[in-house]
Write an enzyme that holds these catalytic residues in place. Structure first.
Site, PDB file in Angstrom:
ATOM      1  CE  LYS A  99      -1.896  -4.009   2.756  1.00 45.30           C
ATOM      2  NZ  LYS A  99      -2.221  -5.495   2.296  1.00 45.30           N
ATOM      3  CE1 TYR A 125      -3.679  -2.052   5.053  1.00 46.17           C
ATOM      4  CE2 TYR A 125      -3.345   0.266   4.150  1.00 46.17           C
ATOM      5  CZ  TYR A 125      -3.552  -0.912   3.870  1.00 46.17           C
ATOM      6  OH  TYR A 125      -3.810  -1.378   2.567  1.00 46.17           O
ATOM      7  CB  SER A 141      -0.755   0.052   1.175  1.00 43.10           C
ATOM      8  OG  SER A 141      -1.560   1.311   1.312  1.00 43.10           O
TER       9      SER A 141
END
Ligand code: NAP
Length: 238
Positions: A146, A142, A132
């Site tokens: 990623k 997050y 991402s």
């Protein structure tokens, strides 16, 4: 056959349908049966589904048990940001749970899925993992999770390369028409993200289909161990 995790919705769904339209047999995986079954119905008899949680070993075993024949392509789209729609952590326990859930859903699910499928891969197979743009911006846990997926792809490419298996990571910017934001994306934020692109355009799952199909094909036969950004120019590398 091809395996597409997260194939019930969003990017994974679009990739699975595209492969099936070209006559490929596809096994899709996700936790909820209902969205998977809806994709199976659109798959002209070439898509099968398995409901399993790939962030835990038992789920990865369920996936492994459904594999039949040789796997030519593995696309691991399963993942997400558990912080979306969740109350802010208030205690150390909350913080630990959010960090652990985020790593489990993204890094651990990647490792377990690859391990479950590895023995079935053909010697010219291609693996596509999903990172991402959030990795570049350090978004909560997050982004780090990623970033870890993109790094995992580098080591995996080196490990499986001698077999002829290629591994790449696709790192999208904002992609609309997915369940990623759990319905919480506002028009204002979507417009902001669009304005961050160089081409004043919002990405859609079909954009990820094009890049992923290229990475699965022999057109990308000299491309492995890379992290490919897919974001309309919202973040650039050189
Ligand atoms: N949309 C974006 O803007 C964007 C941007 C950058 C990166 N990404 C990444 O792109 C990938 C695809 O996401 P998307 O945008 O298509 O969103 P999505 O529609 O939410 O798709 C994610 C899919 O993964 C499945 N999944 C999640 N956790 C799972 C688990 N533990 N085991 C099995 N399946 C699981 C979900 O189904 P169940 O809930 O039924 O399990 C869902 O079908 C994700 O890795 C995401 O992080 C998305």
């Amino acid at each position: 056959m091809h395996v597409v995790t997260g194939g019930g919705t969003g990017i994974g769904r679009a990739i699975a349908l595209s492969l099936s339209q070209d006559g490929q047999r596809v096994l899709i995986a996700g936790r909820r049966a209902a969205p998977l079954e809806a994709v199976v119905e659109q798959g002209a008899g070439r898509i099968e589904a398995v409901a399993c949680d790939l962030s835990v070993p038992a789920g990865a075993r369920i996936l492994a048990a459904r594999l039949s024949g040789v796997v030519e392509g593995l696309v691991h789209c399963a993942g997400g940001n558990p912080a979306i729609g969740r109350p802010e952590p208030r205690t150390l326990e909350d913080e630990a749970a959010l960090a652990a859930d985020t790593l489990a859903g993204n890094l651990v699910s990647t490792a377990l899925t690859v391990t479950a499928v590895e023995d079935r891969l053909s010697n010219d197979a291609s693996i596509v993992l999903f990172g991402s743009i959030a990795a570049e911006h350090g978004v909560g846990y997050y982004g780090p999770a990623k970033a870890a997926v993109a790094s995992y792809a580098v080591g995996l490419a080196a490990r499986l390369g001698p077999r002829g298996v290629r591994v790449n990571c696709v790192s999208p910017g904002y992609i609309a028409e997915t369940e990623f934001f759990a319905g919480l994306m506002t028009p204002e934020r979507a417009a902001e993200l669009r304005a961050q692109t160089a081409i004043d355009r919002t990405g859609v799952p079909a954009d990820a289909v094009g890049l992923t199909r290229f990475l699965l094909s022999s057109h990308s036969r000299h491309l492995t161990g890379q992290n490919l950004h897919l974001n309309g120019g919202a973040f650039t590398t050189r």
